[in-house]
Design a protein around this motif. Structure first.
Motif, PDB file in Angstrom:
ATOM      1  N   LEU A  49       0.834  -1.454  -0.269  1.00  6.60           N
ATOM      2  CA  LEU A  49      -0.261   0.373   0.031  1.00  6.60           C
ATOM      3  C   LEU A  49       0.348   0.996  -0.213  1.00  6.60           C
ATOM      4  CD1 LEU A  49      -3.052  -1.263   2.487  1.00  6.60           C
ATOM      5  CD2 LEU A  49      -3.024  -0.815   0.016  1.00  6.60           C
ATOM      6  N   LEU A  50       1.573   0.989   0.792  1.00  8.32           N
ATOM      7  CA  LEU A  50       3.104   2.116   0.907  1.00  8.32           C
ATOM      8  C   LEU A  50       3.714   2.275  -0.580  1.00  8.32           C
ATOM      9  CD1 LEU A  50       4.096   1.942   4.716  1.00  8.32           C
ATOM     10  CD2 LEU A  50       2.337   3.290   4.277  1.00  8.32           C
ATOM     11  N   SER A  51       3.904   2.001  -0.760  1.00 10.05           N
ATOM     12  CA  SER A  51       4.676   2.072  -2.049  1.00 10.05           C
ATOM     13  C   SER A  51       3.973   2.112  -4.101  1.00 10.05           C
ATOM     14  CB  SER A  51       5.104   0.709  -3.327  1.00 10.05           C
ATOM     15  OG  SER A  51       4.042  -1.115  -2.988  1.00 10.05           O
ATOM     16  N   ILE A  52       2.650   2.132  -4.019  1.00 11.01           N
ATOM     17  CA  ILE A  52       1.277   2.301  -4.697  1.00 11.01           C
ATOM     18  C   ILE A  52       1.790   4.162  -5.676  1.00 11.01           C
ATOM     19  CG2 ILE A  52      -0.730   3.102  -5.417  1.00 11.01           C
ATOM     20  CD1 ILE A  52      -1.335   1.013  -3.553  1.00 11.01           C
ATOM     21  N   GLY A  53       2.138   4.994  -4.151  1.00 12.60           N
ATOM     22  CA  GLY A  53       2.383   6.371  -4.590  1.00 12.60           C
ATOM     23  C   GLY A  53       3.769   7.040  -4.143  1.00 12.60           C
ATOM     24  N   ASP A  54       3.922   8.288  -4.564  1.00  9.38           N
ATOM     25  CA  ASP A  54       4.655   8.831  -3.691  1.00  9.38           C
ATOM     26  C   ASP A  54       4.413   9.968  -2.567  1.00  9.38           C
ATOM     27  OD1 ASP A  54       6.764  10.204  -3.303  1.00  9.38           O
ATOM     28  OD2 ASP A  54       7.433  11.646  -5.305  1.00  9.38           O
ATOM     29  N   LEU A  55       4.622   9.566  -1.549  1.00  9.50           N
ATOM     30  CA  LEU A  55       4.431  10.287  -0.280  1.00  9.50           C
ATOM     31  C   LEU A  55       4.693  11.667  -0.340  1.00  9.50           C
ATOM     32  CD1 LEU A  55       4.624   7.072   2.646  1.00  9.50           C
ATOM     33  CD2 LEU A  55       2.219   8.372   1.385  1.00  9.50           C
ATOM     34  N   ALA A  56       5.832  11.770  -0.639  1.00  9.71           N
ATOM     35  CA  ALA A  56       5.802  13.033  -0.493  1.00  9.71           C
ATOM     36  C   ALA A  56       5.524  14.209  -1.553  1.00  9.71           C
ATOM     37  CB  ALA A  56       7.925  13.721  -0.751  1.00  9.71           C
ATOM     38  N   ALA A  57       5.200  13.960  -2.736  1.00  9.24           N
ATOM     39  CA  ALA A  57       3.962  14.489  -3.902  1.00  9.24           C
ATOM     40  C   ALA A  57       2.935  14.768  -2.538  1.00  9.24           C
ATOM     41  CB  ALA A  57       4.616  13.924  -4.559  1.00  9.24           C
ATOM     42  N   GLY A  97       2.216  15.765   0.197  1.00  9.78           N
ATOM     43  CA  GLY A  97       2.464  17.151   0.948  1.00  9.78           C
ATOM     44  C   GLY A  97       1.850  16.196   2.450  1.00  9.78           C
ATOM     45  N   ALA A  98       2.291  17.114   3.293  1.00  6.19           N
ATOM     46  CA  ALA A  98       2.176  16.914   4.756  1.00  6.19           C
ATOM     47  C   ALA A  98       0.674  15.864   5.190  1.00  6.19           C
ATOM     48  CB  ALA A  98       2.809  18.317   5.722  1.00  6.19           C
ATOM     49  N   VAL A  99      -0.593  17.261   4.932  1.00  6.13           N
ATOM     50  CA  VAL A  99      -1.211  16.495   5.141  1.00  6.13           C
ATOM     51  C   VAL A  99      -2.367  15.226   4.647  1.00  6.13           C
ATOM     52  CG1 VAL A  99      -3.858  16.995   5.584  1.00  6.13           C
ATOM     53  CG2 VAL A  99      -2.485  18.813   5.925  1.00  6.13           C
ATOM     54  N   GLY A 100      -1.592  15.252   3.323  1.00  9.37           N
ATOM     55  CA  GLY A 100      -2.028  14.376   2.300  1.00  9.37           C
ATOM     56  C   GLY A 100      -1.288  12.933   2.763  1.00  9.37           C
ATOM     57  N   SER A 101       0.061  12.576   2.382  1.00  6.19           N
ATOM     58  CA  SER A 101       1.033  11.908   3.614  1.00  6.19           C
ATOM     59  C   SER A 101       0.584  11.963   4.817  1.00  6.19           C
ATOM     60  CB  SER A 101       2.542  12.364   3.519  1.00  6.19           C
ATOM     61  OG  SER A 101       2.824  12.714   2.658  1.00  6.19           O
ATOM     62  N   PHE A 102       0.031  12.753   5.690  1.00  6.33           N
ATOM     63  CA  PHE A 102      -0.823  11.624   6.355  1.00  6.33           C
ATOM     64  C   PHE A 102      -1.478  10.961   6.816  1.00  6.33           C
ATOM     65  CE2 PHE A 102      -2.844  12.936  11.067  1.00  6.33           C
ATOM     66  CZ  PHE A 102      -1.945  12.273  11.642  1.00  6.33           C
ATOM     67  N   VAL A 103      -2.622  11.460   5.873  1.00  9.98           N
ATOM     68  CA  VAL A 103      -3.909  10.758   5.440  1.00  9.98           C
ATOM     69  C   VAL A 103      -3.550   9.801   4.765  1.00  9.98           C
ATOM     70  CG1 VAL A 103      -6.222  10.803   4.028  1.00  9.98           C
ATOM     71  CG2 VAL A 103      -5.808  12.625   5.435  1.00  9.98           C
ATOM     72  N   ALA A 104      -2.413   9.578   4.395  1.00  6.34           N
ATOM     73  CA  ALA A 104      -2.505   8.614   3.003  1.00  6.34           C
ATOM     74  C   ALA A 104      -1.512   7.056   4.138  1.00  6.34           C
ATOM     75  CB  ALA A 104      -1.538   8.128   2.353  1.00  6.34           C
ATOM     76  N   VAL A 105      -0.475   7.102   5.246  1.00  7.22           N
ATOM     77  CA  VAL A 105      -0.692   6.560   6.569  1.00  7.22           C
ATOM     78  C   VAL A 105      -1.665   5.875   7.351  1.00  7.22           C
ATOM     79  CG1 VAL A 105       1.064   6.332   7.908  1.00  7.22           C
ATOM     80  CG2 VAL A 105       1.582   7.865   6.719  1.00  7.22           C
ATOM     81  N   THR A 106      -2.560   7.338   7.469  1.00  6.44           N
ATOM     82  CA  THR A 106      -3.682   6.598   8.166  1.00  6.44           C
ATOM     83  C   THR A 106      -4.327   5.680   7.682  1.00  6.44           C
ATOM     84  OG1 THR A 106      -3.649   8.984   9.788  1.00  6.44           O
ATOM     85  CG2 THR A 106      -5.374   7.453   9.659  1.00  6.44           C
ATOM     86  N   ALA A 107      -5.043   6.121   6.370  1.00  5.98           N
ATOM     87  CA  ALA A 107      -5.709   5.303   6.185  1.00  5.98           C
ATOM     88  C   ALA A 107      -4.499   3.728   5.012  1.00  5.98           C
ATOM     89  CB  ALA A 107      -6.056   6.019   4.106  1.00  5.98           C
ATOM     90  N   THR A 108      -3.941   3.822   5.496  1.00  5.60           N
ATOM     91  CA  THR A 108      -2.632   2.053   5.527  1.00  5.60           C
ATOM     92  C   THR A 108      -2.876   1.490   6.673  1.00  5.60           C
ATOM     93  OG1 THR A 108      -0.948   3.510   3.854  1.00  5.60           O
ATOM     94  CG2 THR A 108      -0.708   1.490   5.132  1.00  5.60           C
ATOM     95  N   ALA A 109      -2.738   2.299   7.051  1.00  2.76           N
ATOM     96  CA  ALA A 109      -2.733   1.621   8.552  1.00  2.76           C
ATOM     97  C   ALA A 109      -4.522   0.652   9.103  1.00  2.76           C
ATOM     98  CB  ALA A 109      -2.968   2.550  10.090  1.00  2.76           C
ATOM     99  N   LEU A 110      -5.282   1.374   8.387  1.00  2.66           N
ATOM    100  CA  LEU A 110      -6.793   1.435   8.829  1.00  2.66           C
ATOM    101  C   LEU A 110      -7.354  -0.074   8.158  1.00  2.66           C
ATOM    102  CD1 LEU A 110      -9.556   3.914   8.518  1.00  2.66           C
ATOM    103  CD2 LEU A 110     -10.085   1.427   7.287  1.00  2.66           C
ATOM    104  N   VAL A 111      -6.526   0.204   6.320  1.00  4.69           N
ATOM    105  CA  VAL A 111      -6.608  -1.199   5.678  1.00  4.69           C
ATOM    106  C   VAL A 111      -6.053  -2.598   5.849  1.00  4.69           C
ATOM    107  CG1 VAL A 111      -6.798  -1.493   3.324  1.00  4.69           C
ATOM    108  CG2 VAL A 111      -7.038   0.424   4.348  1.00  4.69           C
ATOM    109  N   VAL A 112      -4.503  -1.844   7.138  1.00  9.17           N
ATOM    110  CA  VAL A 112      -3.854  -3.037   7.633  1.00  9.17           C
ATOM    111  C   VAL A 112      -4.725  -3.687   8.279  1.00  9.17           C
ATOM    112  CG1 VAL A 112      -0.947  -3.765   8.420  1.00  9.17           C
ATOM    113  CG2 VAL A 112      -1.651  -2.294   6.476  1.00  9.17           C
ATOM    114  N   ALA A 113      -5.381  -2.842   9.471  1.00 11.32           N
ATOM    115  CA  ALA A 113      -6.034  -3.411  10.648  1.00 11.32           C
ATOM    116  C   ALA A 113      -7.054  -4.085   9.968  1.00 11.32           C
ATOM    117  CB  ALA A 113      -6.853  -2.062  11.623  1.00 11.32           C
ATOM    118  N   LEU A 114      -7.425  -4.605   8.744  1.00  8.47           N
ATOM    119  CA  LEU A 114      -8.457  -5.465   8.227  1.00  8.47           C
ATOM    120  C   LEU A 114      -8.259  -6.833   8.810  1.00  8.47           C
ATOM    121  CD1 LEU A 114     -10.551  -3.449   5.865  1.00  8.47           C
ATOM    122  CD2 LEU A 114     -12.027  -3.754   7.835  1.00  8.47           C
TER     123      LEU A 114
END
Length: 459
Positions: free
Chosen positions: A340-348, A350-367
């Motif tokens: 999931l984390l390798s799908i896109g460029d986290l740095a691109a 931005g701070a809020v977008g990267s934060f949301v992406a990491v939160t979403a990844t943890a949410l999916v992994v928890a399933l």
């Protein structure tokens, strides 16, 4: 067979076929064959548990049977029997029988009904507030569930809401989610928190402070989310009381058995509150207290009452715990997180977008891994994520925590499963409510939490 159950079987049948296709044709360059098998079995179990197409214990039994045949060794598949969660459920069922047999539950419930009033709104807010406040003195979410749910069940019945009624289910959900949701905002009050904090200290040498954690999570993810629980219960489960239903009279002083049970429970609470001093698991304290309850002379119930304990809730809990162990042992959780984390460029982003992406990844992994499992999987990747996203390590860990603190289905968190089972609330009811809480959290509270983190300078 009703049409409602028909669509569940059609859906689960599709999931089973999808799982078979994954096992037979899944690309080996992404997952190993045993990981595809673990993924397929996990997907099928989630589908059956989430829809209630089969009784929960039946799904758990089939999951363990299939897992031990071709996915994981017995010591992993049946590791739930050795888990403290299993024995907390066992002890909690003993407490439930004891408070009913002695009349202590009814006595406490009637006192609470007098304190909260007779209006449903007052009962809901009283239960949520009482359950939530227990997160501060009692560090074990399991212990809180075992203590709270039998009393809330008695309170519901004493207030005119018999088991199975909408009002009863609402009060059980208020108690279960009130104590569990509040625990995310209090650092030692949930296993998920402890797994994340412990992994951060052990793997990353990063330390959290109690007050810092409270300041970061309590205003939005604690206080506002508990208020959301109460609001949804009132909106969905408000029900006129049925006069005279299960409303036992409060007669005379407490009987000796009530005093003995009260003392046993008080000593158990003291043991749970002081676990950092003596190091004993809340489960073993609960087991000792449950054993005392059935002792001759000093106990409060006959040992024969143990024969009334249902096997179904225990099998369900073992199956849930086994699922997390199978996913962890197969390495599936780590592989999914990395993918999931390798799908896109986290740095691109931005701070809020990267934060949301990491939160979403943890949410999916928890399933797939359950909430504590997601914390254990994601934290070792936090330094790598921080470098890729250009975020501080502390910020990445906060994002992971928010994903782990947002369950989509009850099976992801053992305390929620325990509470639903002890309260005799159908899993389908708990699933719908959990999805609603998750939707409200994602749509409204996570944006507010991000705003709060910006205000306090963490993002």
């Amino acid at each position: 067979m009703t049409s409602g159950r028909d669509w569940r079987f059609w859906f689960c049948g599709f999931v089973v076929l999808l799982g078979l296709a994954m096992v037979l044709a899944g690309p080996a360059d992404w997952l190993a064959p045993h990981q595809w098998a673990a993924a397929a079995l996990t997907l099928g179990a989630i589908a059956f548990w989430g829809t209630g197409a089969l009784p929960e214990p039946v799904t758990a039994f089939l999951f363990m049977a299939l897992a031990v045949i071709g996915v994981a060794p017995p010591e992993v598949t049946f590791s739930g029997f050795l888990s403290p969660a299993f024995w907390l459920v066992f002890a909690g069922m003993i407490f439930g029988i004891a408070v009913d047999r002695t009349g202590l539950g009814a006595r406490i419930a009637l006192r609470l009904a007098t304190l909260f009033g007779t209006r449903y709104a007052a009962l809901v807010f009283g239960v949520v507030l009482s359950a939530g406040l227990l997160a501060f003195p009692m560090p074990s979410a399991m212990g809180r569930a075992v203590l709270v749910i039998p009393i809330v069940a008695a309170l519901a019945k004493a207030s005119g809401y018999p088991e199975g009624s909408r009002g009863y289910e609402g009060l059980i959900l208020a108690g279960a989610f009130g104590t569990f949701i509040a625990g995310f905002a209090v650092m030692p009050a949930n296993l998920i928190n402890l797994v994340l904090v412990g992994a951060a200290e052990r793997v990353l040498d990063h330390h959290f402070l109690y007050g810092e954690w409270l300041w970061r999570f309590f205003p939005v993810m604690g206080l506002l989310r508990v208020a959301m629980v109460a609001g949804l219960v009132l909106l969905l489960y408000g029900d006129p009381p049925r006069e005279g239903s299960d409303r036992p009279p409060l007669r005379g002083p407490a009987r000796p058995a009530e005093w003995r049970l009260g003392l046993i429970l008080l000593l158990a609470i003291v043991g749970w509150m002081t676990d950092t001093a003596h190091g004993l698991s809340p489960a073993w304290i609960a087991m000792l207290a449950g054993g005392i309850c059935v002792l001759p002379l000093i106990g409060v119930m006959d040992g024969k009452d143990l024969s009334t304990l249902g096997l179904g809730p225990l099998l369900y809990v073992v199956g849930i715990l086994g699922l997390g162990a199978v996913v962890a042992e197969s390495g599936l959780g780590v592989r999914v997180a990395e993918g999931l984390l390798s799908i896109g460029d986290l740095a691109a982003l931005g701070a809020v977008g990267s934060f949301v992406a990491v939160t979403a990844t943890a949410l999916v992994v928890a399933l797939g891994t359950t909430l504590p499992g997601a914390a254990a999987v994601m934290v070792p990747l936090a330094a790598q994520i921080a470098d890729a996203a250009g975020l501080a390590l502390d910020t990445v860990l906060t994002a992971i925590m928010l994903g782990c603190a947002t369950p989509l289905l009850p099976y992801q968190a053992a305390p929620m499963v325990v509470a639903l089972q002890l309260g005799a609330v159908p899993l389908a009811v708990g699933t719908r409510f959990t999805l609603l809480i998750a939707a409200g959290t994602i749509l409204f509270l996570l944006p507010l939490e991000i705003l709060w983190l910006m205000i306090v300078g963490l993002l």
